[in-house]
Design a protein around this motif. Sequence first.
Motif, mmCIF file in Angstrom:
data_model
loop_
_atom_site.group_PDB
_atom_site.id
_atom_site.type_symbol
_atom_site.label_atom_id
_atom_site.label_comp_id
_atom_site.label_asym_id
_atom_site.label_seq_id
_atom_site.Cartn_x
_atom_site.Cartn_y
_atom_site.Cartn_z
ATOM 1 N N PHE A 43 23.355 19.240 -0.652
ATOM 2 C CA PHE A 43 24.372 18.313 -0.156
ATOM 3 C C PHE A 43 23.820 16.891 -0.115
ATOM 4 O O PHE A 43 24.484 15.942 -0.561
ATOM 5 N N ALA A 44 22.612 16.730 0.391
ATOM 6 C CA ALA A 44 21.997 15.396 0.476
ATOM 7 C C ALA A 44 21.793 14.789 -0.900
ATOM 8 O O ALA A 44 21.916 13.565 -1.078
ATOM 9 N N ASN A 45 21.497 15.625 -1.896
ATOM 10 C CA ASN A 45 21.326 15.118 -3.254
ATOM 11 C C ASN A 45 22.647 14.591 -3.812
ATOM 12 O O ASN A 45 22.695 13.515 -4.437
ATOM 13 N N TRP A 46 23.724 15.326 -3.579
ATOM 14 C CA TRP A 46 25.042 14.839 -3.989
ATOM 15 C C TRP A 46 25.400 13.541 -3.277
ATOM 16 O O TRP A 46 25.965 12.618 -3.885
ATOM 17 N N THR A 50 26.060 9.978 -5.118
ATOM 18 C CA THR A 50 27.361 9.338 -4.917
ATOM 19 C C THR A 50 27.205 7.962 -4.275
ATOM 20 O O THR A 50 27.912 7.013 -4.638
ATOM 21 N N ALA A 51 26.281 7.839 -3.336
ATOM 22 C CA ALA A 51 26.028 6.536 -2.718
ATOM 23 C C ALA A 51 25.485 5.540 -3.748
ATOM 24 O O ALA A 51 25.841 4.358 -3.737
ATOM 25 N N GLU A 144 30.369 10.374 -14.162
ATOM 26 C CA GLU A 144 29.547 9.252 -13.726
ATOM 27 C C GLU A 144 28.404 9.641 -12.787
ATOM 28 O O GLU A 144 27.349 9.005 -12.787
ATOM 29 N N VAL A 145 28.589 10.673 -11.966
ATOM 30 C CA VAL A 145 27.617 10.925 -10.896
ATOM 31 C C VAL A 145 26.334 11.626 -11.349
ATOM 32 O O VAL A 145 25.271 11.377 -10.759
ATOM 33 N N ASP A 150 18.444 10.228 -7.514
ATOM 34 C CA ASP A 150 18.395 11.254 -6.468
ATOM 35 C C ASP A 150 17.934 10.696 -5.125
ATOM 36 O O ASP A 150 17.908 11.443 -4.135
ATOM 37 N N ARG A 151 17.567 9.446 -5.092
ATOM 38 C CA ARG A 151 17.137 8.816 -3.845
ATOM 39 C C ARG A 151 17.956 7.551 -3.640
ATOM 40 O O ARG A 151 18.115 6.754 -4.570
ATOM 41 N N PHE A 152 18.456 7.377 -2.444
ATOM 42 C CA PHE A 152 19.304 6.223 -2.165
ATOM 43 C C PHE A 152 18.672 5.322 -1.126
ATOM 44 O O PHE A 152 18.186 5.787 -0.091
ATOM 45 N N VAL A 153 18.686 4.018 -1.407
ATOM 46 C CA VAL A 153 18.243 3.007 -0.453
ATOM 47 C C VAL A 153 19.337 1.940 -0.363
ATOM 48 O O VAL A 153 19.669 1.303 -1.373
#
Length: 251
Positions: A43-46, A50-51, A144-145, A150-153
């Motif tokens: 879930f966190a990876n999705w 997406t973010a 697109e996703v 895989d990491r969001f900042v």
Amino acid sequence: MNATDRTPADLLTSALAADPGRPLVTFYDDATGERVELSVATFANWVAKTANLLQGDLCASPGDRVALLLPAHWQTAVWLLACSSVGAIAEVDGDPAAADLVVSGPDSLDAALACAGERVALALRPLGGRFPQSPAGFADYAVEVPGQGDRFVPFARVTAAEPALVVGGREFSGGQIVEQALADAPSLELTGPDSRVLTGLPYDTWDGLSAGLYAPLASGGSVVLCRNLDRLGEEGLAKRIESERVTSVRR
């Protein structure tokens, strides 16, 4: 939850650190027979992908309004947390004409065209599948996703006081979402990692969002999120409650 968790994105970060392998969202669509189980890590990876799509390709900024024209679905839950991660305001069933961006399911594409900003379409097909042909005027989420990071900042720090959600005519800050989700957990019998709430409530009210995402996330429990639950029948529901080790039901 940790004492420092102040936003929904903080809750997800803490859940990932505590036990990334435990189930978080198990989704059923009783019109199609679909079942999807997402661990905290999946879930966190999705959410991260997406973010990154939202912040990078779609140029969303903190305070931007994102109209979510989506049903209760695991991908909707992903978008809610992605908006919180970026600092955008998720408006459930919001007015596309007044939004900066719109995210639409297949049944609301005509209404979503009223948005003058970026438009994203979700096919809501099993396994996150794409449209056979991308709708004109929309980016296909499933196309697109996958290529996103895989990491969001976030470009800007997201604070608990900022508006984060509008649902059923009510506006919540990130901090209010966390506080209300924690307050709701006892009534949903969510007391820890073995607690599993099954819900067929729609996502267009706070009660539906709380049972279907925020309270399980805040309490360390999990959710069995059911779309078209009325098609299952009482015998089928009883079997699901047993097989999914459900501890409480909301419908």
